[in-house]
Design a protein around this motif. Structure first.
Motif, PDB file in Angstrom:
ATOM      1  N   TYR A  95      29.921 -47.551  16.617  1.00 17.18           N
ATOM      2  CA  TYR A  95      30.192 -46.361  17.421  1.00 17.18           C
ATOM      3  C   TYR A  95      28.982 -45.426  17.371  1.00 17.18           C
ATOM      4  CZ  TYR A  95      35.217 -47.442  17.669  1.00 17.18           C
ATOM      5  OH  TYR A  95      36.437 -48.026  17.918  1.00 17.18           O
ATOM      6  N   ALA A  96      28.734 -44.710  18.466  1.00 13.05           N
ATOM      7  CA  ALA A  96      27.688 -43.692  18.451  1.00 13.05           C
ATOM      8  C   ALA A  96      27.986 -42.660  17.367  1.00 13.05           C
ATOM      9  CB  ALA A  96      27.592 -43.013  19.816  1.00 13.05           C
ATOM     10  N   CYS A  97      26.933 -42.179  16.718  1.00 12.48           N
ATOM     11  CA  CYS A  97      27.067 -41.253  15.590  1.00 12.48           C
ATOM     12  C   CYS A  97      27.171 -39.807  16.086  1.00 12.48           C
ATOM     13  CB  CYS A  97      25.854 -41.366  14.671  1.00 12.48           C
ATOM     14  SG  CYS A  97      25.541 -43.021  14.033  1.00 12.48           S
ATOM     15  N   ASP A  98      27.817 -38.980  15.276  1.00  8.46           N
ATOM     16  CA  ASP A  98      27.815 -37.534  15.519  1.00  8.46           C
ATOM     17  C   ASP A  98      26.469 -36.949  15.082  1.00  8.46           C
ATOM     18  OD1 ASP A  98      30.449 -37.797  16.224  1.00  8.46           O
ATOM     19  OD2 ASP A  98      31.260 -36.795  14.455  1.00  8.46           O
ATOM     20  N   THR A  99      26.074 -35.861  15.711  1.00  5.22           N
ATOM     21  CA  THR A  99      24.934 -35.093  15.212  1.00  5.22           C
ATOM     22  C   THR A  99      24.992 -33.652  15.698  1.00  5.22           C
ATOM     23  OG1 THR A  99      22.511 -34.911  15.109  1.00  5.22           O
ATOM     24  CG2 THR A  99      23.442 -35.765  17.154  1.00  5.22           C
ATOM     25  N   HIS A 100      24.653 -32.733  14.800  1.00  4.64           N
ATOM     26  CA  HIS A 100      24.506 -31.311  15.144  1.00  4.64           C
ATOM     27  C   HIS A 100      23.065 -30.981  15.546  1.00  4.64           C
ATOM     28  CE1 HIS A 100      28.380 -30.923  13.170  1.00  4.64           C
ATOM     29  NE2 HIS A 100      28.417 -29.623  13.363  1.00  4.64           N
TER      30      HIS A 100
END
Length: 429
Positions: free
Chosen positions: A350-355
């Protein structure tokens, strides 16, 4: 006054041994927009810590983690424990940190402290061998790592407070579906993301469902995710899952606890994901038994470093659990570590989260090594993490930390300065 702390070994080992001789811990503070969530709103500054490990032969490794006064105390304890160890002996480093922090009741906290040092040690290992961190982890299964657009409801600015003026930002207000769609358009145009996540738990769920429907209409081909951070009861979560069936790639942490998640999962038409109820290895067995979670959001800061994150991936493969990656407000050292471990973990599909779009302009690493192209970051070529520290920026952000006088993140307390009767009691709906 500079509050960076250096720990030195009593005797300096030979350069060939690659022993840790110095560890510098530098707290920093950088600007953060007024992003809303289930427990309040982000303050104007967020804490972070930069770790520098040096060896006897002068090699430097970098780590990064969340800040706060208690974290700084535990990092200092951990630094004393591992000074003198070899950067190649990360197993020993973990044992030493766990022993030194035996009085710390939180397994999560001990894992976070070790993770910051392990990343720095792996960075040095890469410089010592001429290899990238992803190579040291076993090699890459993907050359670039996809990330997801991370959308937030937000105020137009941090309001004026205590004689200080309001603080605006380039993103503007997003308090309704139209504002969320505009935010998504801006983020996707600048970074090219191929999937979208909305941080929910801010407004009644019917309003957030409308935002998801607006995003689906605006971006018909992109996977969507919704994360209310346990703001809903089981009954409400089941209703939202029904209303968003066919719209969401996964629904993240709709309700508290494994039992509640299992009740929702039993009727939901999409996978349930978590970074809140499965955050340690001993949580996995019961989650599998209950069928509570179908996607785990790993985070090397939470799970005890990069190698343990790869172990998490192997366990997820064993039980048929999907794997994504959680994010908190972070800078380039953490982003580089995320990219290396995601690239070397086959199960992380899955695509990763990022801030990073919210905070990257504050970065303490020199530009060039980390770039978003079509929503993905190419694995830095190395050696090590493949990033270099910008000491001028580090000094600037450290001074900002000193001037701020903050000791911990407090989204709820900050919200209460503007909404005095606000509470963070969850679930709310």
């Amino acid at each position: 006054m500079n509050t960076s702390t250096t720990f030195q070994a009593i005797s300096t080992p030979t350069a060939a041994d690659l022993k840790i001789t110095d560890i510098t811990i530098t707290p920093i503070a950088f600007s953060d927009p007024p992003l809303l969530n289930a427990v309040g709103v982000h303050e104007p500054l967020v804490h972070r810590v930069v770790i520098e490990i040096r060896t006897a032969n002068g090699l430097l490794g970098l780590g990064e983690c969340a800040g706060g006064q208690s974290r700084l105390v535990n990092l200092a304890v951990g630094a004393r424990a591992i000074t003198g160890a070899s950067v190649f002996d990360t197993t020993l480093m973990e044992l030493l940190i766990n022993e030194a922090l035996a009085a710390e009741p939180s397994v999560f906290e001990r894992a976070a402290v070790f993770s910051a040092f392990e990343v720095a040690a792996l960075d040095i290992q890469g410089h010592a061998t001429g290899r990238s961190v992803s190579e040291l982890l076993g090699g890459t299964v993907r050359d670039e790592v996809p990330f997801s657009a991370y959308l937030f409801y937000k105020w137009a600015e941090h309001p004026a407070l205590d004689g200080k003026p309001a603080i605006s930002d380039e993103w503007g207000e997003a308090l309704d579906p139209e504002g969320i769609v505009l935010q998504a358009r801006k983020m996707i145009s600048e970074y090219g993301f191929k999937s979208i996540k909305l941080k929910g738990g801010v407004f009644p769920p019917d309003q957030e469902i409308e935002a998801i429907k607006a995003l689906r209409q605006a971006f018909p081909g992109l996977p969507l995710r919704l994360d209310p951070n346990t703001a809903w009861t089981v009954e409400t979560s089941r209703w939202v899952a029904q209303e968003t069936s066919g719209l969401l790639e996964y629904l993240e942490d709709p309700t508290p606890g494994l039992d509640g998640m299992a009740e929702v999962a039993a009727t939901a038409g999409m996978p349930l994901a978590t970074n809140m109820c499965v955050v340690a290895f001993d949580h996995i067995k019961r989650s599998v038994e209950l069928g509570a979670v179908q996607v785990i959001l790993g985070d090397h800061h939470y799970w005890g470093g990069l190698r343990h994150t790869r172990e998490l991936g192997a366990i997820c493969q064993t039980f048929g659990i999907g794997l994504s990656m959680h994010s908190n407000s972070h800078l380039g050292i953490s982003l580089a570590a995320m990219v290396h471990v995601a690239a070397s973990t086959p199960a992380l599909t899955y695509a990763c989260d990022t801030h990073y779009p919210w905070n990257g302009h504050n970065d303490v690493v020199k530009p060039g090594a980390l770039r978003f192209v079509d929503g993905s970051v190419k694995v830095p070529s190395g050696p090590g993490l493949g990033v270099q520290l910008d000491r001028e920026k580090l000094g600037e952000l450290h001074q900002q930390y000193l001037d701020a006088g903050m000791t911990a993140r407090d989204d709820t307390g900050y919200m209460q300065k503007f909404v005095p009767d606000y509470t963070a009691d969850l679930p709310r709906w």
